[in-house]
Write an enzyme that holds these catalytic residues in place. Structure first.
Site, PDB file in Angstrom:
ATOM      1  N   TYR A 130       0.780  -1.237   0.000  1.00 31.58           N
ATOM      2  CA  TYR A 130       0.000   0.000   0.000  1.00 31.58           C
ATOM      3  C   TYR A 130       0.809   1.283   0.000  1.00 31.58           C
ATOM      4  O   TYR A 130       0.239   2.365  -0.111  1.00 31.58           O
ATOM      5  CB  TYR A 130      -0.972  -0.016   1.190  1.00 31.58           C
ATOM      6  CG  TYR A 130      -2.038  -1.071   1.021  1.00 31.58           C
ATOM      7  CD1 TYR A 130      -3.142  -0.827   0.210  1.00 31.58           C
ATOM      8  CD2 TYR A 130      -1.928  -2.320   1.618  1.00 31.58           C
ATOM      9  CE1 TYR A 130      -4.119  -1.795   0.025  1.00 31.58           C
ATOM     10  CE2 TYR A 130      -2.901  -3.293   1.437  1.00 31.58           C
ATOM     11  CZ  TYR A 130      -3.991  -3.030   0.639  1.00 31.58           C
ATOM     12  OH  TYR A 130      -4.951  -4.000   0.448  1.00 31.58           O
ATOM     13  N   PHE A 416      -9.693  -4.795  11.749  1.00 29.93           N
ATOM     14  CA  PHE A 416     -10.894  -4.712  10.919  1.00 29.93           C
ATOM     15  C   PHE A 416     -10.569  -5.243   9.537  1.00 29.93           C
ATOM     16  O   PHE A 416     -11.062  -4.973   8.580  1.00 29.93           O
ATOM     17  CB  PHE A 416     -11.412  -3.251  10.848  1.00 29.93           C
ATOM     18  CG  PHE A 416     -10.370  -2.220  10.409  1.00 29.93           C
ATOM     19  CD1 PHE A 416     -10.251  -1.885   9.090  1.00 29.93           C
ATOM     20  CD2 PHE A 416      -9.536  -1.619  11.334  1.00 29.93           C
ATOM     21  CE1 PHE A 416      -9.309  -0.934   8.680  1.00 29.93           C
ATOM     22  CE2 PHE A 416      -8.591  -0.680  10.944  1.00 29.93           C
ATOM     23  CZ  PHE A 416      -8.486  -0.330   9.611  1.00 29.93           C
TER      24      PHE A 416
END
Length: 416
Positions: A130, A416
């Site tokens: 990322y 998450f």
């Protein structure tokens, strides 16, 4: 706009409820194809925000998935800032290196900007992925493997006055959540618990226990009020010498030092166990200063939350600064060019203003470095020493690095 064209004749579109099962199955396959329990699957389905989720389709087949939960993250100074929690990202093995991931990241960051959210955050299955989209590593966590047969704990005064009792995890959830909510403003990186998320904390599918017991919970009380809790499992391990069982810690939160000490002492002293194992704990935590031998605590540091400034000005204004700061950043952001250019940040412990400027730059860096330093745990000076921040005005790097720091190390409190 709900549809757009991606490379290789695939279609990128907002997720529709009828497509969720195939969309989610694509994600599971991308992560190895292990099935989930019906309870776990249904919970993630209930948490999916369809208007904040996209899929890439090749004909009738889903080949890419990405979503963004609505979160609020604590930043230095204690404010809770809107952030898109990037998650459920997967690309089918048949469609790798065709621009599918890039197209989803492009669409997602455009959407986050349109929603007026200054930050995007994520946890990375592969850290190398990322950075090219502007995400910088902003928090770290610790994995623990404590030899409790050789490490002793000295707890603060008052720990003996704390009452501990076992509780059914689901039944104690509201009381534990109240403790958690009071802790959130105290540490950058922590996520305010959004509606529907509390059940995730006590989700306990048998297939994810790795041979350990069902989830257990102990709450700490003072004068009848819950002031802390610990959630854990016990993983049995017996041989001819006896028990080598482990306490697998999932969560520990407390409102004061004495309650924190009482809970950790309990975990250290559980009968027929000889070690504590935990993942994802804060870099700095009170028990570090209570143990007799930190070397035998098996500390292993790993990456935590990756931070992306979607709106540089709004993000830098949302937090406060340890010392007065007046600095001009020359920001490079190829993936979100609206951030590129020079920004003057002026601020202190009471607030900040960040505006575009034509003034000469003091520091030059990419948005990735700003994201890494944003929560106060990664010093700008360290990034500068690595050649990732260029000092234009002498002394500016040290000034900004001190200002950006945090008294409390940032920490991502749940995944998450």
């Amino acid at each position: 706009m709900t549809t757009s064209r991606t490379p290789a004749t695939t279609d990128l579109r907002v997720l529709r409820p009828d497509d969720w099962d195939q969309w989610y199955d694509n994600l599971l396959r991308a992560f190895g194809g292990m099935p989930e329990s019906a309870e776990e699957r249904e919970l993630w389905k209930s948490l999916t925000e369809y208007d904040r989720s996209v899929g890439v389709w090749d004909g009738d087949t889903c080949v890419g998935s990405a979503s963004a939960f609505t979160f609020q993250v604590t930043v230095p100074g204690g404010a809770s800032v809107q952030a898109a929690g990037v998650t459920l990202v997967g690309v089918a093995g048949t469609h790798r290196r065709r621009g599918v991931l890039t197209s989803m990241m492009r669409r997602q960051l455009d959407d986050v900007r349109s929603w007026g959210e200054p930050l995007a955050v994520l946890t990375a299955s592969e850290p190398a992925i990322y950075g090219r989209f502007g995400y910088g590593l902003g928090t770290h966590s610790l994995t623990l493997d404590i030899d409790t047969t050789r490490v002793r704990l000295t707890v603060p005064d008052g720990a003996d006055d704390v009452r501990l009792r076992y509780a059914v995890p689901a039944e104690a959830l509201d009381a534990c959540e109240a403790v958690y909510a009071r802790r959130v403003p105290e540490r950058p990186g922590m996520l305010a618990r959004m509606p529907g998320w509390a059940p995730v904390m006590v989700l306990d599918p048998e297939g994810e226990r790795d041979g350990a017991s069902p989830l257990q919970c102990v709450v700490a009380e003072r004068d009848g009020d819950v002031v802390g809790f610990a959630r854990f499992r016990v993983k049995p391990d017996w041989d001819v010498t006896g028990s080598n069982s482990a306490v697998v810690v999932e969560d520990v939160e407390a409102l004061d030092a004495a309650s924190q000490g009482a809970l950790w002492r309990f975990l250290f002293d559980i009968d027929l166990t000889s070690k504590i194992v935990a993942r994802g704990r804060p870099i700095e935590e009170p028990w570090h200063h209570m143990v007799s031998d930190i070397r035998r605590c098996g500390l292993h540091r790993r990456d935590g939350l990756y931070v992306r400034l979607v709106d540089v000005g709004a993000a830098l204004e949302a937090r406060t600064y340890q010392t007065p700061v007046d600095v001009v950043f020359d920001v490079e952001d190829a993936f979100c060019p609206w951030n590129s250019g020079r920004w003057r940040l002026t601020g202190d412990a009471k607030g900040a203003v960040c505006r575009r400027t034509e003034d000469a730059a003091d520091l030059a860096l990419s948005v990735r470095e700003l994201g890494a330093a944003y929560l106060g745990g990664v010093p700008l000076a360290g990034l500068g020493a690595a050649g990732r921040v260029r000092e234009v005005r002498q002394g500016a790097l040290a000034e900004a690095s001190v200002a950006f720091g945090s008294v409390v190390q940032p920490w991502l409190s749940h995944g998450f």
